[in-house]
Motif scaffolding. Structure first.
Motif, PDB file in Angstrom:
ATOM      1  N   ALA A  28      21.898  -0.428   3.677  1.00 58.01           N
ATOM      2  CA  ALA A  28      20.416  -0.795   3.237  1.00 58.01           C
ATOM      3  C   ALA A  28      20.920  -1.592   1.962  1.00 58.01           C
ATOM      4  O   ALA A  28      21.542  -1.410   1.068  1.00 58.01           O
ATOM      5  CB  ALA A  28      19.854   0.416   2.740  1.00 58.01           C
ATOM      6  N   LYS A  29      19.701  -2.638   1.931  1.00 58.05           N
ATOM      7  CA  LYS A  29      19.621  -3.665   0.783  1.00 58.05           C
ATOM      8  C   LYS A  29      18.695  -3.510  -0.215  1.00 58.05           C
ATOM      9  O   LYS A  29      18.485  -3.371  -1.257  1.00 58.05           O
ATOM     10  CB  LYS A  29      19.539  -5.281   1.319  1.00 58.05           C
ATOM     11  N   GLU A  30      17.262  -3.199   0.604  1.00 58.56           N
ATOM     12  CA  GLU A  30      16.262  -2.638  -0.153  1.00 58.56           C
ATOM     13  C   GLU A  30      15.053  -2.178   0.530  1.00 58.56           C
ATOM     14  O   GLU A  30      15.041  -2.479   1.969  1.00 58.56           O
ATOM     15  CB  GLU A  30      15.645  -4.090  -0.846  1.00 58.56           C
ATOM     16  N   ILE A  43      12.670   3.524   3.269  1.00 56.54           N
ATOM     17  CA  ILE A  43      12.144   3.860   2.259  1.00 56.54           C
ATOM     18  C   ILE A  43      12.774   4.837   1.322  1.00 56.54           C
ATOM     19  O   ILE A  43      13.802   5.618   1.867  1.00 56.54           O
ATOM     20  CB  ILE A  43      10.498   4.561   2.889  1.00 56.54           C
ATOM     21  N   ASP A  44      12.321   5.008   0.101  1.00 56.03           N
ATOM     22  CA  ASP A  44      12.997   6.062  -0.856  1.00 56.03           C
ATOM     23  C   ASP A  44      12.663   7.339  -0.455  1.00 56.03           C
ATOM     24  O   ASP A  44      11.480   7.714  -0.191  1.00 56.03           O
ATOM     25  CB  ASP A  44      12.361   5.550  -2.216  1.00 56.03           C
ATOM     26  N   ALA A  45      13.730   8.056  -0.259  1.00 57.43           N
ATOM     27  CA  ALA A  45      13.612   9.325   0.063  1.00 57.43           C
ATOM     28  C   ALA A  45      12.953  10.288  -0.483  1.00 57.43           C
ATOM     29  O   ALA A  45      12.168  11.212   0.015  1.00 57.43           O
ATOM     30  CB  ALA A  45      15.126   9.998   0.014  1.00 57.43           C
ATOM     31  N   LYS A  46      12.582  10.040  -1.852  1.00 58.99           N
ATOM     32  CA  LYS A  46      11.573  10.808  -2.540  1.00 58.99           C
ATOM     33  C   LYS A  46      10.224  10.966  -2.047  1.00 58.99           C
ATOM     34  O   LYS A  46       9.552  11.784  -2.030  1.00 58.99           O
ATOM     35  CB  LYS A  46      11.404  10.329  -4.092  1.00 58.99           C
ATOM     36  N   TYR A  47       9.902   9.689  -1.427  1.00 56.81           N
ATOM     37  CA  TYR A  47       8.483   9.598  -0.875  1.00 56.81           C
ATOM     38  C   TYR A  47       8.421  10.362   0.636  1.00 56.81           C
ATOM     39  O   TYR A  47       7.558  10.919   0.837  1.00 56.81           O
ATOM     40  CB  TYR A  47       8.043   8.098  -0.573  1.00 56.81           C
ATOM     41  N   VAL A  48       9.523  10.516   1.256  1.00 54.53           N
ATOM     42  CA  VAL A  48       9.760  11.226   2.587  1.00 54.53           C
ATOM     43  C   VAL A  48       9.478  12.722   2.253  1.00 54.53           C
ATOM     44  O   VAL A  48       8.677  13.501   2.684  1.00 54.53           O
ATOM     45  CB  VAL A  48      10.935  10.968   3.132  1.00 54.53           C
ATOM     46  N   PHE A  49      10.294  13.251   1.276  1.00 57.63           N
ATOM     47  CA  PHE A  49      10.204  14.620   0.940  1.00 57.63           C
ATOM     48  C   PHE A  49       8.950  14.983   0.427  1.00 57.63           C
ATOM     49  O   PHE A  49       8.418  16.098   0.620  1.00 57.63           O
ATOM     50  CB  PHE A  49      11.406  15.013   0.105  1.00 57.63           C
ATOM     51  N   LYS A  50       8.292  14.145  -0.358  1.00 60.43           N
ATOM     52  CA  LYS A  50       7.046  14.623  -0.959  1.00 60.43           C
ATOM     53  C   LYS A  50       5.940  14.615  -0.109  1.00 60.43           C
ATOM     54  O   LYS A  50       5.250  15.686   0.151  1.00 60.43           O
ATOM     55  CB  LYS A  50       6.466  13.326  -2.161  1.00 60.43           C
TER      56      LYS A  50
END
Length: 289
Positions: free
Chosen positions: A83-85, A139-146
């Motif tokens: 992944a790049k961005e 997507i950043d994992a923090k948004y997934v878990f939230k």
């Protein structure tokens, strides 16, 4: 509900790149990861180097995400694509991502490489990623878990959107002659999700998804489950292990080839551990309840 046991794996997110092999082939990178001819040559060389019974493709866990709009760093001869961005900043945006187009891009080249190897008489394991691994690219994992805590219904929709695309990829692979598919999602393992969330993922997605896979593969294409997935199914009473007799003592890789067309799922060992010995000539198949 039972208790999910974790499977300690030393192969998490490993990709099939060996610098010694790439150096001998005199390929140009990252160009070699982009075209079916070089993909097939590299896969076959890695098989020979490892003493494996089958070829594996692709060399990373980014193909599916890229086919849905993900941005990829294609790497070099030492490290494969990654992944790049991120392309999404909110889980809702994931539902608007495009379907995979198997007629173009790297995902098409992977399928062509599989087809070429099969025509040469090789067995091919197509490595398919699960939702959490795909999400890691998008997507950043923090948004997934939230969102899994705050908006579980939304995330269930996201999982099934990805699941439908994964299933389409599996079905397309069959058209190109792929006889074995590895399904893994170590980014969504017990050690990351925790027991409660891991159980919920099985209930909301994994079990239902694999039932669809079982139906679509029609017993002809063998699905090799990551043991983390197998243990999650066993711990939630969604599957059981059954003994299947082999023709003789065997490496795990050879045993999987022998089981093609005889069962839908195996999953007692990581497919990367190809030389794991089945001295008693018995392999464990996974029966969904």
């Amino acid at each position: 509900m039972g208790e999910i046991k974790d499977f300690h794996c030393t192969y998490d997110n490993s990709a099939g790149i060996n610098e010694e092999v790439t150096r001998k082939l005199n390929l140009k990178f990252p160009d070699a990861y982009m075209h079916w001819e070089t993909m097939a040559a590299l896969s076959k060389a890695l098989k020979m180097h490892d003493g494996a019974s089958f070829c594996e493709l692709p060399f990373c866990h980014t193909v599916e995400a890229e086919a849905m709009g993900g941005v990829i760093n294609y790497g070099n001869e030492k490290t494969g694509p990654r992944a790049k961005e991120y392309v999404c900043t909110a889980p809702e945006e994931l539902l608007d991502l495009p379907e995979m187009d198997f007629r173009k891009g790297r995902i098409h080249e992977v399928l062509l490489a599989c087809q070429a190897l099969r025509r040469e008489g090789e067995h091919v394991v197509l490595q398919v990623s699960g939702p959490f691994t795909i999400l890691n690219v998008l997507i950043d994992a923090k948004y997934v878990f939230k969102a899994m805590r705050k908006k579980p219904d939304l995330m269930k929709d996201v999982f099934w959107k990805l699941g439908d695309e994964i299933l389409r990829f599996m079905e397309e692979a069959r058209k190109y002659g792929v006889d074995m598919i590895s399904y893994a999602d170590s980014s969504g393992g017990l050690s990351i999700l925790g027991p409660k969330m891991a159980e919920q993922v099985v209930e909301d997605f994994t079990y239902g998804f694999l039932k669809r896979v079982e139906e679509r593969m029609e017993g002809e294409t063998l699905v090799l489950l990551c043991p983390k997935t197998t243990f999650a199914l066993l711990g939630t009473k969604k599957a059981e292990l059954l003994d299947a007799r082999l023709s003789g003592p065997s490496d795990y890789g050879e045993a999987c080839i022998e089981m093609v067309g005889k069962t839908g799922f195996v999953g007692q060992m990581c497919i990367k551990n190809i030389h794991y010995k089945l001295e008693n000539a018995v392999i464990k198949t996974v029966k969904l309840m």
